[in-house]
Design an enzyme around this catalytic site. Structure first.
Site, short mmCIF file in Angstrom:
data_model
loop_
_atom_site.label_atom_id
_atom_site.label_comp_id
_atom_site.label_asym_id
_atom_site.label_seq_id
_atom_site.Cartn_x
_atom_site.Cartn_y
_atom_site.Cartn_z
CE LYS A 173 80.82 84.07 101.27
NZ LYS A 173 80.40 82.70 100.82
CG ASP A 220 79.24 77.56 97.32
OD1 ASP A 220 78.96 78.20 98.40
OD2 ASP A 220 78.31 77.03 96.59
CG ASP A 270 77.42 75.84 91.53
OD1 ASP A 270 76.92 76.18 90.54
OD2 ASP A 270 76.57 75.66 92.35
CE1 TYR A 308 67.89 76.55 95.35
CE2 TYR A 308 66.29 77.83 96.53
CZ TYR A 308 67.49 77.41 96.27
OH TYR A 308 68.79 78.21 96.75
CE1 TYR A 309 59.49 73.23 89.07
CE2 TYR A 309 61.75 74.43 88.65
CZ TYR A 309 60.37 74.43 88.57
OH TYR A 309 59.71 75.22 87.66
NE ARG A 310 66.94 72.50 97.73
CZ ARG A 310 68.15 72.95 97.97
NH1 ARG A 310 68.38 74.53 97.64
NH2 ARG A 310 69.01 72.60 98.69
N GLY A 351 77.68 79.77 92.93
CA GLY A 351 78.89 78.72 93.39
C GLY A 351 80.09 79.61 93.53
CB ALA A 352 81.34 82.74 92.65
N GLY A 395 84.41 92.09 95.85
CA GLY A 395 85.57 91.55 96.67
C GLY A 395 84.98 91.04 97.86
O1 KDG Z 1 76.13 78.46 96.45
C1 KDG Z 1 75.66 77.69 95.33
C2 KDG Z 1 74.36 77.02 95.60
O2 KDG Z 1 73.52 78.20 96.02
C3 KDG Z 1 73.68 76.24 94.68
O3 KDG Z 1 74.66 75.38 94.18
C4 KDG Z 1 72.44 75.70 95.12
O4 KDG Z 1 72.79 74.70 96.96
C5 KDG Z 1 72.29 75.31 96.57
C6 KDG Z 1 71.30 76.24 97.02
O5 KDG Z 1 70.64 75.86 98.00
O6 KDG Z 1 71.04 77.42 96.64
#
Ligand code: KDG
Length: 325
Positions: A230, A264, A300, A108-110, A261-262, A235
């Site tokens: 999950k 979600d 995603d 992350y760079y957030r 993204g799976a 599965g």
């Molecule tokens: O579920 C996928 C997310 O993890 C990815 O798109 C990035 O939202 C994100 C996160 O905060 O990890």
């Protein structure tokens, strides 16, 4: 008047996905995508015919513009998307197939991003009134103290107004820093969520030293009707407060590009299937198919299925019918 089936609150990020597998120190080309857990779920729900809206903040920059275009393209209501000058749109990178083949790692760079400045002001009662259900994840409350308060306000308003809350625990330890922090903040937010999506790792963080069954029953004691666990490539399982429990195994795919993204798409298709009146087993099967689709590409949202794609997939995988021929 605007009527929405689902609203959510969360950060939409620019995803820079390494085109080559392997460690990012050797990366040369990145592919750009728009992603973020809540955005991903809303996008998948939108593809399945639901009206959705997202509360978020974006930087007043080119990436903010890109996200805004993605929100519009995916038919996500932007009434409460705020553009701010003081902070940038968040970004993150994805490393694939390293060190574990088939797995991805996010960087992350957030920190200090526009979305991390969301607060209670971003959550307005009139928007919650327009929505049928509220979808929340454990990611947004981990972004900052003010984001935590914003999520809490949305959750509290939803409960006060009698709206269903659906929660994906989605614990990102890179954001929470410690398991104790995640647990202390998330447990009160999870209280009374109608459906909880989670996984074994998150349950271990939320309810340490318990078995999976004990952890699930603790969520029932906290007011949930249904818990979906999950299991990734294994599965998924669903448990209800009435004692029903089903497991469905995942579908195999010859292509694994990026698994991010799976989960979600899984959430969205599971929820949509229940709303369509499908059985719990059927909802799990379709959710597994959706998760499988998403891992076949980088990004995603791009491979998230609509109903037509789900039908084709189901025929292909379950009835061994190649209806494309
Ligand atoms: O579920 C996928 C997310 O993890 C990815 O798109 C990035 O939202 C994100 C996160 O905060 O990890």
């Amino acid at each position: 008047m605007l009527n929405l089936d689902f609203i959510s609150i969360g950060e939409v990020l620019i995803q820079l996905n390494n085109i080559s597998p392997g460690p990012l120190r050797y990366a040369r080309y990145f592919e750009v995508h728009v992603a973020g857990a809540e955005f991903n779920v809303l996008t998948a729900l939108s593809k399945l015919g639901f009206q959705v809206g997202l509360i978020t903040r974006l930087g007043n920059d080119e990436f903010g513009e890109m996200v805004l275009r993605a929100l519009r393209a995916e038919n996500i209501d932007t009434t409460y998307v705020k553009i701010m000058d003081e902070a940038p749109t968040g970004i993150y990178f994805i490393q694939r197939h390293y060190p574990v083949p088939g797995k991805s790692t996010v960087f992350y760079y957030r920190h200090g991003s526009a979305a991390s400045y969301m607060n209670e002001e971003d959550v307005q009662e009139d928007y919650v009134k327009k929505a049928r259900r509220v979808f929340l994840t454990g990611i947004t409350p981990a972004l900052s103290e003010s984001c935590y308060r914003a999520v809490k306000k949305l959750r509290d308003l939803a409960h006060d107004l009698g709206k269903e809350v659906i929660f994906d625990t989605n614990i990102r330890l890179k954001l929470w820093k410690t398991a104790e922090n995640a647990r202390a903040k998330l447990l009160p937010l999870l209280q009374d969520s109608k459906i909880v999506f989670t996984n074994k790792e998150d349950l271990n963080i939320l309810f340490p030293q318990t078995t999976l069954e004990e952890a699930v029953s603790k969520l029932f004691q906290m007011g949930s009707d249904m818990v979906v666990v999950k299991l990734g490539e294994e599965g998924g399982s669903v448990y209800t407060k009435y004692g029903e429990a089903y497991y469905e195994k995942a579908y195999r795919t010859p292509i694994i590009e990026d698994v991010i993204g799976a989960g979600d798409a899984f959430d969205a298709v599971f929820i949509a299937s229940l709303l369509k009146g499908f059985s719990l087993r059927e909802a799990l099967k379709l959710a597994n198919l959706a998760g499988m689709m998403v891992v076949t590409v980088r990004g995603d949202i791009e491979a998230q299925p609509d109903w037509k794609a789900l039908e084709v997939l189901k025929k292909f995988y379950e009835e061994k019918m190649d209806i494309l021929r």
